[in-house]
Enzyme design. Structure first.
Site, short mmCIF file in Angstrom:
data_model
loop_
_atom_site.label_atom_id
_atom_site.label_comp_id
_atom_site.label_asym_id
_atom_site.label_seq_id
_atom_site.Cartn_x
_atom_site.Cartn_y
_atom_site.Cartn_z
N SER A 199 -5.76 0.38 17.52
CA SER A 199 -6.79 1.29 17.01
C SER A 199 -7.91 1.43 18.03
O SER A 199 -8.21 0.48 18.77
CB SER A 199 -7.34 0.70 15.71
OG SER A 199 -8.51 1.34 15.32
N TYR B 231 -10.91 -6.56 10.32
CA TYR B 231 -9.78 -5.66 10.55
C TYR B 231 -9.67 -5.34 12.05
O TYR B 231 -8.61 -5.50 12.67
CB TYR B 231 -9.93 -4.36 9.75
CG TYR B 231 -8.99 -3.30 10.24
CD1 TYR B 231 -7.63 -3.37 9.96
CD2 TYR B 231 -9.45 -2.25 11.05
CE1 TYR B 231 -6.75 -2.42 10.47
CE2 TYR B 231 -8.58 -1.31 11.55
CZ TYR B 231 -7.23 -1.39 11.26
OH TYR B 231 -6.36 -0.46 11.78
N LYS C 110 -6.82 -6.43 15.14
CA LYS C 110 -6.10 -5.53 16.05
C LYS C 110 -6.28 -5.99 17.50
O LYS C 110 -5.33 -6.03 18.28
CB LYS C 110 -6.62 -4.09 15.90
CG LYS C 110 -6.23 -3.45 14.59
CD LYS C 110 -4.77 -3.05 14.58
CE LYS C 110 -4.25 -2.80 13.20
NZ LYS C 110 -2.82 -2.62 13.09
N ASN D 188 0.84 -1.21 0.00
CA ASN D 188 0.00 0.00 0.00
C ASN D 188 0.87 1.26 0.00
O ASN D 188 0.50 2.28 0.59
CB ASN D 188 -0.93 -0.02 1.23
CG ASN D 188 -2.08 0.95 1.08
OD1 ASN D 188 -2.59 1.16 -0.03
ND2 ASN D 188 -2.50 1.56 2.17
P1 NAD Z 1 -0.63 2.33 5.36
O1 NAD Z 1 -1.33 1.31 4.55
O2 NAD Z 1 -0.33 3.64 4.74
O3 NAD Z 1 0.75 1.73 5.92
C1 NAD Z 1 0.93 0.36 6.18
C2 NAD Z 1 2.25 -0.05 5.52
O4 NAD Z 1 2.49 -1.43 5.78
C3 NAD Z 1 2.20 0.12 3.99
O5 NAD Z 1 3.37 0.81 3.57
C4 NAD Z 1 2.18 -1.31 3.45
O6 NAD Z 1 2.81 -1.42 2.20
C5 NAD Z 1 2.89 -2.06 4.56
N1 NAD Z 1 2.52 -3.48 4.69
C6 NAD Z 1 1.28 -4.02 4.73
N2 NAD Z 1 1.34 -5.35 4.91
C7 NAD Z 1 2.66 -5.66 5.01
C8 NAD Z 1 3.37 -6.87 5.20
N3 NAD Z 1 2.71 -8.04 5.33
N4 NAD Z 1 4.72 -6.84 5.25
C9 NAD Z 1 5.39 -5.66 5.10
N5 NAD Z 1 4.76 -4.48 4.92
C10 NAD Z 1 3.42 -4.48 4.87
O7 NAD Z 1 -1.47 2.52 6.70
P2 NAD Z 1 -1.30 3.59 7.88
O8 NAD Z 1 -2.52 4.43 7.88
O9 NAD Z 1 0.02 4.21 7.85
O10 NAD Z 1 -1.42 2.62 9.13
C11 NAD Z 1 -0.30 2.10 9.80
C12 NAD Z 1 -0.76 1.17 10.90
O11 NAD Z 1 -1.62 1.88 11.78
C13 NAD Z 1 -1.57 -0.03 10.41
O12 NAD Z 1 -1.23 -1.15 11.20
C14 NAD Z 1 -2.99 0.39 10.67
O13 NAD Z 1 -3.84 -0.72 10.86
C15 NAD Z 1 -2.84 1.19 11.96
N6 NAD Z 1 -3.93 2.16 12.16
C16 NAD Z 1 -4.23 3.03 11.15
C17 NAD Z 1 -5.28 3.93 11.32
C18 NAD Z 1 -5.68 4.86 10.21
O14 NAD Z 1 -6.82 5.31 10.20
N7 NAD Z 1 -4.81 5.19 9.28
C19 NAD Z 1 -6.00 3.94 12.53
C20 NAD Z 1 -5.64 3.03 13.53
C21 NAD Z 1 -4.59 2.14 13.34
C1 WQD Z 2 -15.19 9.10 9.86
C2 WQD Z 2 -16.61 9.66 9.87
C3 WQD Z 2 -18.17 8.22 8.75
C4 WQD Z 2 -16.38 8.70 4.77
C5 WQD Z 2 -11.99 4.00 10.35
C6 WQD Z 2 -11.77 2.59 10.83
C7 WQD Z 2 -10.90 2.59 12.06
C8 WQD Z 2 -9.61 3.36 11.80
C9 WQD Z 2 -9.88 4.72 11.25
C10 WQD Z 2 -7.81 2.08 10.91
C11 WQD Z 2 -17.67 8.58 10.15
C12 WQD Z 2 -18.05 9.54 8.01
C13 WQD Z 2 -16.65 8.80 6.12
C14 WQD Z 2 -17.32 9.24 3.85
C15 WQD Z 2 -18.70 9.96 5.69
N1 WQD Z 2 -8.82 2.75 10.76
N2 WQD Z 2 -17.80 9.41 6.57
N3 WQD Z 2 -18.44 9.84 4.33
O1 WQD Z 2 -14.97 4.92 10.43
O2 WQD Z 2 -14.13 6.43 12.29
O3 WQD Z 2 -12.64 4.74 11.35
O4 WQD Z 2 -10.73 4.61 10.08
O5 WQD Z 2 -7.40 1.61 11.94
O6 WQD Z 2 -10.66 1.27 12.41
O7 WQD Z 2 -13.03 2.00 11.15
O8 WQD Z 2 -13.19 6.70 9.98
O9 WQD Z 2 -12.74 8.29 8.17
O10 WQD Z 2 -14.04 6.18 7.65
O11 WQD Z 2 -15.12 7.97 8.99
O12 WQD Z 2 -19.74 10.50 6.08
O13 WQD Z 2 -17.16 9.15 2.62
O14 WQD Z 2 -16.90 10.15 8.56
O15 WQD Z 2 -19.50 7.75 8.73
O16 WQD Z 2 -18.69 9.21 10.88
P1 WQD Z 2 -13.86 5.68 11.05
P2 WQD Z 2 -13.72 7.26 8.61
#
Ligand code: NAD
Ligand code: WQD
Length: 339
Positions: A125, A150, A154, A36
């Protein structure tokens, strides 16, 4: 703790964290399979900082590669971002999520154990709280039932790491529960680059503002919130990245097993986000109210006090900066990292 392995270090949160690690003079080794991301984010991080990280292209499920990384570098601790994160995709392909996120982490921990590396910071998360029973969410609340694979992956990793610590207190484990990351580095050179149609609100808004998407679908306006739309705790990705540097400092104090929310404590509705974005960007964001999205909760925001007390960390940037920085990134890079 000077030499850090960052899995997923070229992704959205990873790249912003690597930037701060390099600025703070850590030696950084990245392992990423580019599922990604690409190496373009790292090139830009190196351009901003003037410093280099070591990059391995490969997978956390590859034991031989992990052993190679650990034998070629004296790693003090691991920041583990690598994983898949698309909620909808995880419902369709649960095994892919459990294999990447759960088995991948298990494999990483086995390699750490074999190479006597006991310090890890894990990207968890707020989804592990499930449907909030009370707000704000604090770390002592029982974890709930995440509504998708997902989120389950976690929670399962959190439980696995807790068992690992119980079995051997030599481990130092910091579980960071992120709320909703948004924003980008103020340089406008690195930011979030989702594949295809964005799932998350902020990248969707920025793509509507550039004209790439026609309008934003607002998923429901009949929640019990300030204006009926969903409320979330948006946190600037640079603040989030900084939380990882504070977590590394905690590992040095022999953390044991600890869990911290990384959020601001302040919730904003979807329409409040749209309004702030329009103000700072000067762009209109047309929207339509559509039905609720399955699995969404009305409101979710953190109690961030524990991280403040234990890590000396608080979020410093507000919604305005998140919108400004997301807009700068998106308008300077309408196709993300693709030229
Ligand atoms: P992202 O997809 O931008 O980054 C994840 C990275 O991991 C990518 O560069 C991808 O290529 C790499 N990757 C995936 N699977 C892999 C594997 N098997 N081996 C090696 N590399 C791998 O996502 P992000 O938003 O930077 O999220 C980073 C972490 O934080 C993730 O674990 C995600 O679940 C967690 N997280 C993200 C959010 C969010 O909303 N962005 C919220 C809570 C938790
Ligand atoms: C935020 C708000 C939607 C898109 C998700 C994952 C969570 C974490 C963060 C990785 C909500 C509304 C969204 C759109 C909308 N990910 N919305 N129109 O759902 O809080 O969390 O991302 O770890 O695990 O579940 O984030 O940005 O998708 O939504 O109205 O096109 O925006 O309903 O209220 P969310 P989000």
């Amino acid at each position: 703790m000077k030499s850090i392995l960052v899995t997923g270090g070229t992704g959205y949160i990873g790249s912003h964290t690597v930037l701060q690690l390099l600025e703070a003079d850590y030696k950084v080794v990245i392992l990423d399979n580019f599922s990604n991301s690409s190496d373009e984010s790292l090139k830009r991080v190196q351009e901003i900082t003037g410093k280099k990280a070591d990059l391995y292209e490969g997978d956390i499920r590859d034991t031989a590669l992990l052993n190679k990384v650990f034998s070629e570098h004296k790693i003090d601790g691991v920041i583990h971002f690598a994983g898949l994160k698309a909620v909808g995709e995880s419902v369709e392909k649960p095994l892919m999520y459990y294999e990447n996120n759960l088995y991948g982490t298990l494999n990483l921990c086995k390699a750490m154990q074999a190479n006597d590396v006991n310090n890890i910071v894990f990207s968890s998360s707020a989804t592990v709280y499930g449907d909030p029973t009370e707000l704000p969410l604090h770390e002592n609340l029982p974890t709930g039932s995440p509504t998708n694979p997902y989120g389950q992956s976690k929670l399962m990793v959190e439980l696995m790491l807790a068992d690992l610590y119980k079995a051997n207190n030599k481990w130092n484990i910091v579980l960071l529960r992120y709320f909703n990351p948004a924003g980008a580095h103020p340089s406008g050179l690195i930011g979030e680059d989702p594949n295809g149609i964005p799932n998350n609100l902020m990248p969707f808004i920025t793509q509507v503002a550039t004209g790439k998407r026609e309008y934003l679908s607002v998923f429901g306006d009949d929640y019990d919130t300030v204006d009926g739309t969903g409320v979330r705790d948006y946190i600037h990705v640079d603040d989030l990245a900084n939380g990882h540097l504070k977590a590394l400092a905690k590992l040095e104090d022999k953390a044991g097993l600890v869990t911290y929310n990384l959020g601001t404590g302040q919730g904003y509705s979807v329409l409040e986000m749209v309004t702030m974005f329009e103000q700072v960007s000067g762009q209109k964001v047309p929207y339509k109210i559509t039905p609720r999205r399955g699995g969404d909760v009305a409101a979710c925001y953190a109690d961030p006090k524990l991280a403040a007390q234990a890590l000396g960390w608080t979020a410093e940037k507000g919604l305005k900066e998140m919108c400004e920085d997301s807009w700068r990134w998106q308008s300077n890079n309408p196709n993300g990292y693709k030229a």
